[in-house]
Design an enzyme around this catalytic site. Structure first.
Site, PDB file in Angstrom:
ATOM      1  N   ARG A 159     -38.648   4.853  23.380  1.00  0.00           N
ATOM      2  CA  ARG A 159     -38.352   3.934  22.660  1.00  0.00           C
ATOM      3  C   ARG A 159     -38.769   2.883  23.654  1.00  0.00           C
ATOM      4  O   ARG A 159     -38.864   3.250  24.715  1.00  0.00           O
ATOM      5  CB  ARG A 159     -37.316   4.438  22.682  1.00  0.00           C
ATOM      6  N   CYS A 160     -39.066   1.928  22.998  1.00  0.00           N
ATOM      7  CA  CYS A 160     -39.151   0.725  23.137  1.00  0.00           C
ATOM      8  C   CYS A 160     -39.615   0.491  24.393  1.00  0.00           C
ATOM      9  O   CYS A 160     -37.347   0.319  24.130  1.00  0.00           O
ATOM     10  CB  CYS A 160     -39.522  -0.647  21.792  1.00  0.00           C
ATOM     11  N   PRO A 161     -39.292  -0.306  25.203  1.00  0.00           N
ATOM     12  CA  PRO A 161     -40.827  -0.600  25.798  1.00  0.00           C
ATOM     13  C   PRO A 161     -41.132   0.782  26.071  1.00  0.00           C
ATOM     14  O   PRO A 161     -42.981   0.116  26.234  1.00  0.00           O
ATOM     15  CB  PRO A 161     -40.742  -1.897  25.958  1.00  0.00           C
ATOM     16  N   ASP A 164     -42.612   5.828  18.473  1.00  0.00           N
ATOM     17  CA  ASP A 164     -41.759   5.173  17.951  1.00  0.00           C
ATOM     18  C   ASP A 164     -42.319   4.351  17.019  1.00  0.00           C
ATOM     19  O   ASP A 164     -42.992   3.555  17.379  1.00  0.00           O
ATOM     20  CB  ASP A 164     -41.533   4.056  19.813  1.00  0.00           C
ATOM     21  N   CYS A 180     -35.013  -3.016  20.524  1.00  0.00           N
ATOM     22  CA  CYS A 180     -34.237  -2.170  21.983  1.00  0.00           C
ATOM     23  C   CYS A 180     -33.025  -2.451  21.853  1.00  0.00           C
ATOM     24  O   CYS A 180     -32.900  -1.255  22.735  1.00  0.00           O
ATOM     25  CB  CYS A 180     -35.124  -2.868  22.973  1.00  0.00           C
TER      26      CYS A 180
END
Lengths: 394, 81
Positions: free
Chosen positions: B13-15, B40, A332
């Site tokens: 995108r993560c999370p 993602d 992330c």
């Protein structure tokens, strides 16, 4: 070992308590240096700066120091000095160690068998589908044995233990299978040397001085009888394995770090193991936090956990705000496109990841206090990040 | 298997994909089905990991440029490692 490679490298004794690592450092994957390794480095910059291949007096002095340091580091890997070469990084030593095995067996083929949690440099060099690992990151022995039957296999590679999650690999069993199949094995001890006892396995062995409080420095051992050679013209340094000799002060610092670490290793590991047990327990108590890796059969000083519905970088920053220095294997982070291949291969949560690599006690005398502080701060840090992200109620 | 609950997390995108899936799954009863679409790459690991933590079962199917996750909501029961 009074005298030895330190002979002539005079330095004033350093009281480790006066030069500790910064408070709260729980990421020792690279440094900080052992205080005496740092003192040795400083002294060696004066005494052993010369090119060890030169015939003048400073060159000869550097050469003598290098020989002695090589002896110490070879002992660390359980090999003879003539089998050990020193390289700029563990990654370089890994790539070179594998290249030598492959080149020597190029008539058989170029295939490489290795686990899915090996270091990226090896996975990239191998370029084949790796052997799967289980949920704690341990290589599947049956898949390993089956993989050894692949045609065109030049070499196999396995780590002693994983530097991200700590899980040990069953190296003796994997090595026996490789030997039975006639495939030479590279053992990567770059996360474990000085932290966990090293076995005798592997035709080629790689380590990193950073794992035991030294500077980042690649150590490559090729055992006698191993078929190992490099393509191209013979290289001039390090038994024909390097293009240039190492900078001797770094090697001296690495040897001093080993000398200091070796004696204290069992006690250091026992304390680290207990601290990581505390940390694993504290992390597992936080709601929706998953602790990765084998809880028992693991390195003493490494632990990774992931907090559901958080962001790894945000968590690292939140802990930094509270004076705790940790790493993350999450994707992330804006600068990283892919999650840790280790966590992905294990099938465990990869977002919201925090990785702790305990420094040696001699490097960070306050490490127990830092771990206690992390245990205490973690629940609120995770909750704070979740609240900020609007995921606290999920 | 009917799929009334669809979450489109493509482009996030993560999370975020896991967070959106969790929000959608929260009010569902055991046995209900949730479909998550996500592109993602991290979701390939994290959606099953989340489902495992929550006791859901999940199957993934590659579609054109994204993955379709079919989540069958399980009995809410957090697990550790």
């Amino acid at each position: 070992m009074q005298g030895g490679y330190r002979r002539g490298v005079a330095h004033t004794p350093v009281d480790p308590s006066t030069t500790p690592a910064p408070d709260g450092v729980l990421d020792a994957s690279r440094g900080p240096l052992h205080p005496l390794a740092r003192a040795t480095l400083q002294a060696a910059v004066e005494a052993a700066w010369a090119d060890p291949t030169r015939r003048h007096a400073p060159g000869r002095a550097a050469r003598a120091h290098l020989d002695t340091a090589r002896g110490v580091l070879a002992g660390a890997l359980g090999v003879a000095p003539a089998q050990l070469s020193v390289h700029a990084s563990a990654e370089e030593a890994l790539a070179l160690g594998l290249a030598g095995l492959r080149h020597a067996r190029r008539r058989v083929g170029g295939g490489v068998l290795l686990g899915a949690v090996e270091r990226s440099v090896l996975l990239l060099e191998a370029g084949e589908d790796p052997v799967p690992v289980d949920r704690v990151g341990r290589v599947d022995r049956d898949a390993w044995r089956a993989g050894l039957q692949r045609p065109g296999l030049a070499a196999a590679a396995v780590q002693t233990a994983n530097g991200e999650v700590g899980t040990r690999q069953p190296v003796p069993a994997l090595a026996t299978a490789a030997r039975d199949a006639g495939v030479p094995l590279l053992v990567d001890a770059s996360a474990s040397l000085g932290r966990d006892p090293l076995g005798p396995e592997g035709e080629v062995l790689v380590a990193d001085a950073a794992s035991f409080g030294g500077p980042p420095l690649g150590l490559l051992a090729v055992r006698p009888g191993a078929r190992w050679s490099l393509p191209g013209p013979r290289r001039e340094a390090e038994h024909g394995r390097a293009l240039a000799p190492p900078w001797v002060p770094l090697v001296l610092a690495a040897a001093e770090a080993w000398r200091q670490t070796e004696a204290a290793a069992p006690a250091d590991a026992a304390q680290a193991r207990a601290l990581v047990d505390d940390l694993r327990e504290a992390a597992a108590r936080v709601p929706d936090v998953q602790v990765a890796g084998d809880p028992l059969d693991r390195l003493p000083h490494v632990v990774t956990f992931s907090a559901l519905f958080t962001d790894g970088e945000a968590l690292v920053e939140e802990l930094a705000r509270r004076g705790l220095v940790v790493a993350s294997g999450s994707a992330c982070a804006s600068s990283v496109l892919r999650a840790s291949h280790v966590l992905t291969a294990m099938g465990v949560l990869s977002h919201g990841n925090v990785r702790v690599v305990l420094p040696l006690l001699s490097v960070a005398p306050d490490r127990a206090a830092s771990v206690a502080r992390l245990c205490a701060e973690l629940p609120d840090a995770v909750h704070t990040v979740r609240r900020r992200m609007g995921t606290a109620e999920l | 298997m009917s799929a009334e609950h669809v979450v489109d997390a493509r482009g996030t995108r993560c999370p975020v994909p896991v967070v959106l899936a969790a929000r959608a799954a929260a009010p569902l009863s055991p046995g209900e089905v949730l479909v998550l679409l996500a592109d993602d790459p991290v979701a390939v690991t994290d959606v099953p990991a989340w489902a495992w933590l929550r006791g859901h079962t999940v199957t993934a199917r590659e579609e054109e440029g994204w993955t379709r996750y079919t989540v069958v909501v399980g009995v809410a029961e957090a697990r550790s490692t």
